[in-house]
Design a protein around this motif. Structure first.
Motif, PDB file in Angstrom:
ATOM      1  N   PHE A 135      55.768  -3.991  17.215  1.00 14.40           N
ATOM      2  CA  PHE A 135      56.164  -5.312  16.726  1.00 14.40           C
ATOM      3  C   PHE A 135      55.179  -6.361  17.200  1.00 14.40           C
ATOM      4  N   ALA A 136      54.724  -6.257  18.463  1.00  4.85           N
ATOM      5  CA  ALA A 136      53.742  -7.210  18.989  1.00  4.85           C
ATOM      6  C   ALA A 136      52.468  -7.174  18.157  1.00  4.85           C
ATOM      7  N   ALA A 137      52.036  -5.962  17.775  1.00  5.50           N
ATOM      8  CA  ALA A 137      50.841  -5.835  16.935  1.00  5.50           C
ATOM      9  C   ALA A 137      51.080  -6.451  15.557  1.00  5.50           C
ATOM     10  N   SER A 138      52.289  -6.265  15.011  1.00 11.36           N
ATOM     11  CA  SER A 138      52.589  -6.846  13.691  1.00 11.36           C
ATOM     12  C   SER A 138      52.540  -8.361  13.745  1.00 11.36           C
ATOM     13  N   LEU A 139      52.979  -8.936  14.864  1.00 15.38           N
ATOM     14  CA  LEU A 139      52.937 -10.388  15.017  1.00 15.38           C
ATOM     15  C   LEU A 139      51.496 -10.877  15.100  1.00 15.38           C
ATOM     16  N   LEU A 141      48.927  -9.417  13.740  1.00 13.33           N
ATOM     17  CA  LEU A 141      48.369  -9.300  12.393  1.00 13.33           C
ATOM     18  C   LEU A 141      48.829 -10.467  11.516  1.00 13.33           C
ATOM     19  N   MET A 142      50.101 -10.815  11.624  1.00 12.85           N
ATOM     20  CA  MET A 142      50.661 -11.881  10.797  1.00 12.85           C
ATOM     21  C   MET A 142      50.016 -13.220  11.096  1.00 12.85           C
ATOM     22  N   THR A 143      49.702 -13.448  12.369  1.00 11.27           N
ATOM     23  CA  THR A 143      49.143 -14.746  12.774  1.00 11.27           C
ATOM     24  C   THR A 143      47.625 -14.749  12.805  1.00 11.27           C
ATOM     25  N   GLY A 144      46.998 -13.660  12.383  1.00  6.20           N
ATOM     26  CA  GLY A 144      45.545 -13.615  12.299  1.00  6.20           C
ATOM     27  C   GLY A 144      44.840 -13.367  13.617  1.00  6.20           C
ATOM     28  N   ARG A 145      45.569 -13.023  14.654  1.00  9.49           N
ATOM     29  CA  ARG A 145      44.936 -12.741  15.942  1.00  9.49           C
ATOM     30  C   ARG A 145      44.369 -11.328  16.000  1.00  9.49           C
ATOM     31  N   ARG A 146      44.750 -10.532  15.043  1.00  8.14           N
ATOM     32  CA  ARG A 146      44.308  -9.144  15.042  1.00  8.14           C
ATOM     33  C   ARG A 146      43.930  -8.750  13.621  1.00  8.14           C
ATOM     34  N   ARG A 147      42.884  -7.965  13.508  1.00  5.87           N
ATOM     35  CA  ARG A 147      42.440  -7.462  12.214  1.00  5.87           C
ATOM     36  C   ARG A 147      42.974  -6.046  12.009  1.00  5.87           C
ATOM     37  N   LEU A 148      43.265  -5.713  10.764  1.00  6.64           N
ATOM     38  CA  LEU A 148      43.769  -4.383  10.450  1.00  6.64           C
ATOM     39  C   LEU A 148      42.600  -3.442  10.177  1.00  6.64           C
ATOM     40  N   TYR A 149      42.567  -2.333  10.915  1.00  4.85           N
ATOM     41  CA  TYR A 149      41.517  -1.330  10.750  1.00  4.85           C
ATOM     42  C   TYR A 149      42.120  -0.049  10.185  1.00  4.85           C
ATOM     43  N   TYR A 150      41.317   0.683   9.419  1.00  5.75           N
ATOM     44  CA  TYR A 150      41.758   1.945   8.826  1.00  5.75           C
ATOM     45  C   TYR A 150      40.795   3.077   9.203  1.00  5.75           C
ATOM     46  N   GLN A 151      41.304   4.296   9.060  1.00  5.56           N
ATOM     47  CA  GLN A 151      40.432   5.460   9.211  1.00  5.56           C
ATOM     48  C   GLN A 151      39.352   5.403   8.123  1.00  5.56           C
ATOM     49  N   GLY A 303      39.455  -0.144  16.845  1.00  4.38           N
ATOM     50  CA  GLY A 303      40.116  -1.040  15.910  1.00  4.38           C
ATOM     51  C   GLY A 303      40.345  -2.398  16.548  1.00  4.38           C
ATOM     52  N   GLY A 304      41.606  -2.829  16.552  1.00  5.95           N
ATOM     53  CA  GLY A 304      41.949  -4.141  17.088  1.00  5.95           C
ATOM     54  C   GLY A 304      42.394  -4.127  18.527  1.00  5.95           C
ATOM     55  N   GLU A 305      42.299  -2.990  19.213  1.00  6.14           N
ATOM     56  CA  GLU A 305      42.776  -2.910  20.599  1.00  6.14           C
ATOM     57  C   GLU A 305      41.631  -2.602  21.555  1.00  6.14           C
ATOM     58  N   GLU A 306      41.503  -3.424  22.572  1.00  4.29           N
ATOM     59  CA  GLU A 306      40.483  -3.222  23.601  1.00  4.29           C
ATOM     60  C   GLU A 306      41.155  -2.810  24.902  1.00  4.29           C
ATOM     61  N   ARG A 307      40.593  -1.802  25.561  1.00  2.98           N
ATOM     62  CA  ARG A 307      41.126  -1.331  26.837  1.00  2.98           C
ATOM     63  C   ARG A 307      40.009  -1.239  27.875  1.00  2.98           C
ATOM     64  N   ARG A 308      40.411  -1.192  29.123  1.00  5.81           N
ATOM     65  CA  ARG A 308      39.496  -0.971  30.239  1.00  5.81           C
ATOM     66  C   ARG A 308      39.737   0.428  30.777  1.00  5.81           C
ATOM     67  N   TRP A 309      38.657   1.162  31.013  1.00  6.01           N
ATOM     68  CA  TRP A 309      38.818   2.480  31.630  1.00  6.01           C
ATOM     69  C   TRP A 309      39.304   2.312  33.069  1.00  6.01           C
ATOM     70  N   LYS A 310      40.219   3.200  33.485  1.00  7.38           N
ATOM     71  CA  LYS A 310      40.674   3.257  34.876  1.00  7.38           C
ATOM     72  C   LYS A 310      40.574   4.700  35.332  1.00  7.38           C
ATOM     73  N   ALA A 311      39.959   4.910  36.472  1.00  8.86           N
ATOM     74  CA  ALA A 311      39.718   6.269  36.955  1.00  8.86           C
ATOM     75  C   ALA A 311      41.020   7.071  36.978  1.00  8.86           C
ATOM     76  N   GLY A 312      40.969   8.247  36.352  1.00  6.84           N
ATOM     77  CA  GLY A 312      42.102   9.152  36.362  1.00  6.84           C
ATOM     78  C   GLY A 312      43.159   8.902  35.302  1.00  6.84           C
TER      79      GLY A 312
END
Length: 372
Positions: A135-139, A141-151, A303-312
């Protein structure tokens, strides 16, 4: 010879109409400057009766509605003005100014709408940190803070699979066993890291394919690897040195396609290096990362999600969705990478995919290596 010039009465009729439009434009701007929205509304309506698609008149109408508190309707007029304005080949300075005003008003309206939406949802119990991530991702997308990516696989598209950037953890429960073995895997990696000559550039020049720069990574040690398995075949001189690593992957549903996968490797990204946005070749598998040597300021986007690697802490993702990586630190980053079947691909479908690539190979068509 036929005279195609407009007749004098027609020219004379056009001139008062143009003068009327210019007069109404002036009236509208003056009314707006003194915040006389009744006069602005009258001028805007008169202009729109003459030309319902007049961009400046649409802006004036939007300003009237905004002043009345009808922001939703105002946004529609600003949007229409911008759409009509884009079709004007050589806009006048006045039109350019009005379009800039409309774009700013639209941006402010979008922020106002979003803030009201988020405030209202918060009052009704929504918390982006703990509520449904979907739901957070849908919000967003709706408000333009996130772009929709496809395979967007570069070679083979299997239809009907979920469009998921990072695979939900509950569908790859076996990753916990890989994570539990992280200290033992790190110890084996340390022995490999002690021999830098074992690492080779990840992007190789292939004699049977046209050479491409690959964003400067071709033959570049900035992104390098040591393979335990490569293109579906064991690299025994390395795999035998890493028994704990291989044992940790025993429960993983490795993507087995003869001559292509799995690939299992230690991937090193040098300090300051970046892997530009790209897409993988087939969408029937997931790529898995187990971070092992991870300095600060290393990030990964799918896609629209960025993460930081954490050891393990491992994850699995769909590499046919645009992804990129960066090491913004002053130290090298090294992770374990391997590929597995997506859980939606049945045993029968796995066999058929293997048969597909075997048939391609037998025909001499030479499908590309899959990589990770």
């Amino acid at each position: 010879m036929t005279d195609v010039r407009p007749s004098a009465p027609r020219v004379q009729a056009q001139m008062p109409a143009q003068a009327q439009v210019q007069g109404l434009m002036l009236q509208a701007r003056q009314a707006r400057e003194r915040s006389d929205f009744t006069a602005l509304a009258a001028a805007a309506e008169a202009l729109l009766r003459i030309n319902p698609r007049e961009p400046q008149a649409l802006v004036f109408k939007g300003d009237v509605l905004s002043a009345q508190g009808d922001h939703r309707s105002a946004m529609s007029f600003y949007g229409a003005a911008l759409a009509q304005g884009r079709a004007v080949v050589a806009p006048s300075p006045e039109l350019r100014a009005e379009l800039q005003h409309a774009a700013q008003a639209q941006a402010e309206g979008a922020l106002r709408f979003e803030q009201g939406l988020r405030d209202g949802l918060a009052q009704r119990g929504f918390d982006p940190a703990t509520s449904s991530p979907r739901f957070a991702a849908s919000l967003d997308l709706m408000t333009g803070r996130r772009r929709l990516y496809y395979q967007q696989p570069k070679f083979y598209m299997f239809p009907g699979l979920p469009q998921v950037e990072f695979q939900p953890r509950e569908t790859v429960a076996w990753l916990a066993e890989v994570e539990a073995a992280a200290p033992a895997i790190r110890a084996e990696l340390d022995a490999i890291l002690a021999e830098p000559a074992l690492f080779a550039p990840y992007i190789e020049d292939r004699a049977n394919r046209p050479q491409s720069d690959q964003a400067g990574l071709l033959g570049n040690a900035a992104w390098s690897a040591v393979f335990l398995w490569k293109d579906g075949a064991e690299v025994p001189e390395v795999a035998e040195r890493c028994p704990q690593t291989m044992a940790a992957l025993a429960a993983a549903p490795l993507c087995r396609i003869p001559g292509r996968s799995p690939s299992i490797l230690f991937s090193k990204l040098q300090a300051g290096a970046k892997i530009p946005p790209h897409n993988g070749l087939i969408n029937t598998r997931l790529i898995c990362h187990l971070p092992l040597v991870v300095p600060p300021d290393c990030w990964f986007r799918v896609g629209g999600e960025e993460r930081r690697w954490k050891a393990g802490e491992a994850w699995a993702f769909d590499d046919t969705i645009e992804h990129e990586a960066a090491n913004d630190s002053d130290q090298d980053r090294t992770i374990l990478i391997f590929d597995v079947w997506k859980p939606e691909i049945t045993a029968e479908e796995q066999d058929l995919i293997r048969a597909l690539f075997a048939t391609i190979d037998a025909s001499g068509s030479g499908a590309p290596k899959l990589g990770v």
